[in-house]
Scaffold this active site. Structure first.
Site, PDB file in Angstrom:
ATOM      1  N   CYS A 141      -5.789   7.532   9.615  1.00 45.54           N
ATOM      2  CA  CYS A 141      -5.945   8.217   8.314  1.00 45.54           C
ATOM      3  C   CYS A 141      -4.536   8.365   7.741  1.00 45.54           C
ATOM      4  CB  CYS A 141      -6.581   9.589   8.499  1.00 45.54           C
ATOM      5  SG  CYS A 141      -7.977   9.610   9.643  1.00 45.54           S
ATOM      6  N   ALA A 143      -2.658   7.934   4.763  1.00 40.50           N
ATOM      7  CA  ALA A 143      -2.025   8.437   3.529  1.00 40.50           C
ATOM      8  C   ALA A 143      -1.565   9.880   3.716  1.00 40.50           C
ATOM      9  CB  ALA A 143      -3.018   8.339   2.370  1.00 40.50           C
ATOM     10  N   LYS A 147       3.967   9.709   8.113  1.00 42.08           N
ATOM     11  CA  LYS A 147       3.983   9.495   9.568  1.00 42.08           C
ATOM     12  C   LYS A 147       4.099   8.006   9.897  1.00 42.08           C
ATOM     13  CE  LYS A 147       1.537  13.787  10.620  1.00 42.08           C
ATOM     14  NZ  LYS A 147       1.276  14.231   9.240  1.00 42.08           N
ATOM     15  N   CYS A 267      -3.193  19.764   9.723  1.00 43.72           N
ATOM     16  CA  CYS A 267      -2.267  20.757   9.151  1.00 43.72           C
ATOM     17  C   CYS A 267      -3.018  22.042   8.811  1.00 43.72           C
ATOM     18  CB  CYS A 267      -1.533  20.185   7.939  1.00 43.72           C
ATOM     19  SG  CYS A 267      -2.611  19.463   6.716  1.00 43.72           S
TER      20      CYS A 267
END
Length: 336
Positions: A141, A143, A147, A267
């Protein structure tokens, strides 16, 4: 003088975003239960953007030789020092104790950026994954791409597959890669828009390392939702996120080669999207085992505050004043 004062007020005004009360009330209830007194200090940071900090990740493919000197003069120091289990010399990230943001660079076609601004805690999943030269890597994932860019600062993978299901976010990912990665290396990168839940079936046992930086309730940005209807809808749909995260993880495990490792990150502070999802995977997949990342956490504990009482294969970064990084949950698994 008045002009500069005006400009200063303007930028301060920009940062004074409106808190979304619906979201704050929801978080108050959930996180007081899950975090106890810790939530109060975390809430003070999350609801006060003027104390937020931003890290500067240097692009080793960029041109700026002066940048490190400029950062040091402005009071920045390397974010990662000391005996980390994995810290390639080519990964350079600078932080400082005071809040504020280094000026961002605009995207210009055909021109590489010198640095990427990010939450320093978002590099911990990259450090935990320990990508080595020649390994085949999947960022499930991917976008907006921070990272992915960080992993490419660390090593030259054999194949590097960046996937992003969402159309708008996928374009953002492509632009990030174009802004940071030079031509010969860009040819090693595949960008796809597949449903992450199906990648394991489409590409079984193809990767040495997989990063699942899962869609989650993004605590920082949700608190400042300007659209109350959208915020309310998000909170209703929040209950379904853990199911999606579980499916993405199961798919990632299928895509991993035996002996390969996987890092899961979010997050959010939410237990339902963090340790609950990992526990469910460990209880339902007999071919994965937890990997101890406590040494990494210990090595960076001067710059990051962690929730105490987590298991050895996981960590949760808690924002606090002067170390306003996170929230960031990281867990590491290995396929047998």
């Amino acid at each position: 003088f008045f002009l500069s004062l005006k400009l200063e007020n303007k930028t301060t005004g920009k940062l004074q975003k409106q808190i979304c009360q619906v979201v704050l009330d929801h978080f108050e209830k959930q996180y007081t239960t899950e975090l106890g007194d810790t939530w109060i200090s975390v809430r003070d940071v999350l609801t006060y953007p003027l104390c937020w900090q931003y890290a500067v990740l240097l692009n080793k493919f960029g041109q700026s030789t002066e940048l490190e000197n400029i950062l040091r003069v402005k009071g920045y120091h390397p974010a990662f020092q000391g005996p980390l289990p994995y810290l390639p010399a080519s990964l350079k990230c600078y932080i400082r104790r005071t809040p504020g943001r280094f000026p961002a660079q605009k995207h210009q076609a055909g021109k590489l950026k010198d640095y990427y601004l990010l939450n320093a805690a978002s590099l911990l999943p990259v450090l935990a994954l320990e990508v080595k030269d020649g390994e085949d890597v999947l960022d499930l994932c991917a976008a907006p791409g921070g990272k992915s860019v960080a992993m490419l600062q660390c090593a030259y993978p054999g194949q590097f597959h960046c996937n992003e299901y969402d159309d708008v976010r996928s374009r953002w990912l492509e632009q990030t890669i174009e802004s940071f990665i030079p031509d010969p290396l860009i040819n090693l990168i595949t960008v796809s828009k597949l449903d992450g839940r199906q990648i394991g079936d489409l590409k079984p046992e193809l990767y040495d390392k997989v990063l699942v930086d899962a869609p989650c309730s993004n605590d920082r940005s949700w608190l400042f939702s300007s659209d109350i209807q959208q915020a309310t809808l998000r909170l209703i749909q929040r209950k379904e996120l853990s199911s999606l995260q579980f499916q993405l993880l199961r798919s990632a495990i299928k895509a991993l080669r035996p002996g390969g490792s996987l890092v899961y990150s979010t997050c959010t502070l939410s237990k339902a999207e963090n340790s609950d999802v990992i526990n469910l995977i460990l209880n339902s997949c007999s071919n994965v085992m937890p990997v101890d990342i406590s040494e990494m956490a210990k090595a960076v504990s001067q710059e990051f505050t962690f929730l105490s009482g987590t298991q050895e294969h996981e960590l949760l970064v808690l924002p606090e004043k002067g170390r306003a990084w996170g929230p960031m949950y990281v867990a590491k698994l290995k396929k047998m």
